[in-house]
Motif scaffolding. Structure first.
Motif, PDB file in Angstrom:
ATOM      1  N   SER A  87       0.466  -4.963  -1.849  1.00  0.00           N
ATOM      2  CA  SER A  87       1.331  -4.652  -0.714  1.00  0.00           C
ATOM      3  C   SER A  87       1.799  -3.204  -0.736  1.00  0.00           C
ATOM      4  CB  SER A  87       2.542  -5.590  -0.701  1.00  0.00           C
ATOM      5  OG  SER A  87       3.307  -5.449  -1.885  1.00  0.00           O
ATOM      6  N   VAL A  88       1.765  -2.552  -1.908  1.00  0.00           N
ATOM      7  CA  VAL A  88       2.222  -1.165  -1.984  1.00  0.00           C
ATOM      8  C   VAL A  88       1.176  -0.197  -1.441  1.00  0.00           C
ATOM      9  CG1 VAL A  88       3.658  -1.693  -3.972  1.00  0.00           C
ATOM     10  CG2 VAL A  88       1.368  -0.802  -4.329  1.00  0.00           C
TER      11      VAL A  88
ATOM     12  N   ILE B 169      -0.758  -0.667 -10.850  1.00  0.00           N
ATOM     13  CA  ILE B 169      -0.409  -0.051  -9.578  1.00  0.00           C
ATOM     14  C   ILE B 169      -1.050   1.328  -9.454  1.00  0.00           C
ATOM     15  CG2 ILE B 169       1.733   1.006 -10.412  1.00  0.00           C
ATOM     16  CD1 ILE B 169       2.970   0.276  -7.700  1.00  0.00           C
TER      17      ILE B 169
ATOM     18  N   ASP C  49      -0.147 -10.656 -10.030  1.00  0.00           N
ATOM     19  CA  ASP C  49      -0.208  -9.208  -9.796  1.00  0.00           C
ATOM     20  C   ASP C  49      -0.949  -8.850  -8.515  1.00  0.00           C
ATOM     21  OD1 ASP C  49       1.251  -8.644 -12.021  1.00  0.00           O
ATOM     22  OD2 ASP C  49      -0.474  -8.242 -13.319  1.00  0.00           O
ATOM     23  N   THR C  50      -1.620  -9.818  -7.894  1.00  0.00           N
ATOM     24  CA  THR C  50      -2.272  -9.500  -6.621  1.00  0.00           C
ATOM     25  C   THR C  50      -1.254  -9.132  -5.542  1.00  0.00           C
ATOM     26  OG1 THR C  50      -2.277 -11.861  -6.024  1.00  0.00           O
ATOM     27  CG2 THR C  50      -4.246 -10.980  -7.093  1.00  0.00           C
ATOM     28  N   THR C  51       0.019  -9.465  -5.757  1.00  0.00           N
ATOM     29  CA  THR C  51       1.045  -9.071  -4.784  1.00  0.00           C
ATOM     30  C   THR C  51       1.284  -7.569  -4.793  1.00  0.00           C
ATOM     31  OG1 THR C  51       2.771  -9.525  -6.428  1.00  0.00           O
ATOM     32  CG2 THR C  51       2.198 -11.299  -4.928  1.00  0.00           C
ATOM     33  N   LEU C  52       0.807  -6.860  -5.821  1.00  0.00           N
ATOM     34  CA  LEU C  52       0.990  -5.411  -5.868  1.00  0.00           C
ATOM     35  C   LEU C  52       0.188  -4.688  -4.794  1.00  0.00           C
ATOM     36  CD1 LEU C  52       0.948  -4.756  -9.729  1.00  0.00           C
ATOM     37  CD2 LEU C  52       2.925  -4.744  -8.204  1.00  0.00           C
TER      38      LEU C  52
END
Length: 430
Positions: A371-372, A272, A366-369
């Motif tokens: 979104s931050v 992140i 981890d590609t969903t991170l």
């Protein structure tokens, strides 16, 4: 034979008895249940507890799923239809499926382009994953697929992927010339290729060439964005990881310490943090007015992150090989590149398959991170535009369950393929 011995043999059968049917408890499903579920008292207790827990879960889930509402304009309409009964509001999936898959900005009339790119992805990876089934000629399409997918998803002039492809071809030809003949030939070939590309670009009007409607990267979203990041980053991180692993074992101190510092630094920093660097900090190191695509920045950072972990996995595979493999390659008169390509790396990669798949599955999740950093992937679409709307504010289990199902299908498919590949490559004797 003596008479005494003959008298001791009362009867000798000269024909076989018919085979008796085995007991019912030793065949079929009864045998499987007996051996796997009720073999002893502890197993029987655990089986009964598991059946009870499964019953309680299904008793709560099945009525909620079977009584779900699939056609409603909002959560309030779902509750009116249910009228106090237990049931899911799955109408959010039928109403917002396009945003979940493609984002809320990608033009709806162009959905066929990423869909076609997704279908062609299976055609492209088929000869790589199943080399014994598909002909080797299909690898030509595999090499062309990245440029085709870029043209389909992003659009624009077809000259962009064509010249990118020609650039790779020219680089390969120059490298082969440099390796096989001389530096002068390679340098001359590179100059000629660059001049030809420049001349063609100056003659051809790009606006008049075949083009698709361009779509900006900021309009990408949904599960499509997760697939783009996962596919590209996994594909790039494996060769970079191999290079880093070999560099870390190099006898050249500069190369070795560059790889060591890179791997240890990247592994010591959360993903992140790298994504925030890609989104904010990286722009400060670029010239003013430079438009560095955000998706490209994220791909670079995620690829760096995954490459460091894959490098350690492959280094473990290299360390697991006995020293005799290296000495055998030297005894055959192979140089370093030949021994690594033909003898060492094939064995090390086979050992490293479970670790590589573990990194690939974790990377895809981890590609969903992203979104931050305000990128509307699947989770970003759920947390952002969908739940922020007044129509669907309060729908959680249905949306998150749908996201979990999509990720499970992809990750489970990767895991099952890796297990199949391990069985295919199992050549030792037991």
């Amino acid at each position: 034979m003596s008479d005494t011995h003959q008298q001791s043999i009362g009867y000798v059968r000269d024909s076989m008895l018919p085979q008796a049917t085995p007991p019912a408890s030793e065949t079929g499903a009864v045998k499987w249940v007996r051996q796997n579920l009720f073999l002893n008292i502890p197993n029987s207790i655990l089986t009964l507890v598991a059946i009870f827990v499964l019953y309680k879960l299904l008793a709560g889930f099945l009525p909620w799923f079977l009584n779900g509402v699939w056609d409603a304009p909002s959560i309030r309409a779902c509750r009116e239809v249910l009228d106090g009964d237990a049931g899911g509001c799955f109408a959010v999936l039928t109403e917002r499926w396009n945003q979940l898959l493609f984002g809320f900005k990608y033009p709806s009339e162009l959905y066929w382009r990423p869909t076609l790119a997704f279908v062609l992805l299976f055609v492209a990876i088929a000869p790589v994953l199943f080399r014994k089934v598909f002909p080797a000629q299909m690898l030509i399409f595999t090499a062309l697929y990245p440029f085709i997918a870029y043209f389909l998803i992003w659009g624009g002039s077809i000259l962009i992927p064509i010249f990118a492809l020609l650039g790779f071809v020219a680089g390969y030809l120059v490298y082969s010339r440099f390796v096989t003949q001389s530096f002068a030939m390679g340098f001359f070939g590179g100059i000629v290729a660059a001049f030809v590309f420049w001349w063609i670009t100056g003659l051809l009007p790009i606006e008049g060439i075949l083009a698709l409607e361009p779509v900006a990267s900021r309009d990408m979203g949904g599960f499509m964005l997760n697939l783009i990041l996962g596919t590209v980053c996994v594909s790039l991180s494996i060769p970079f990881g191999i290079a880093l692993a070999l560099g870390r074992q190099s006898d050249m101190p500069i190369i070795k310490w560059i790889c060591v510092v890179f791997i240890e630094f990247i592994r010591g920093v959360p993903l992140i943090t790298l994504l925030f660097v890609a989104n904010v900090v990286l722009a400060y190191f670029l010239p003013p007015g430079t438009n560095f695509d955000l998706i490209l920045r994220v791909i670079i950072m995620i690829t760096m992150f995954a490459s460091a972990y894959i490098a350690e996995v492959i280094r473990g595979g290299l360390a697991a090989l006995p020293r005799g493999q290296y000495e055998g390659a030297e005894s055959l008169g192979l140089d370093y590149a030949q021994s690594m390509r033909l003898i060492i790396l094939p064995q090390a990669l086979k050992i490293s398959i479970p670790g590589i798949v573990n990194v690939a599955v974790g990377l895809f999740k981890d590609t969903t991170l992203v979104s931050v950093i305000s990128m509307f992937d699947l989770v970003g679409m759920i947390r952002g535009p969908i739940l922020a709307s007044t129509e669907w504010n309060g729908v959680y289990w249905e949306l998150l369950g749908f996201a979990a199902l999509l990720f499970f299908v992809v990750c489970y498919g990767i895991s099952q393929y890796s297990q199949w590949l391990e069985r295919q490559l199992q050549t030792d004797h037991r």
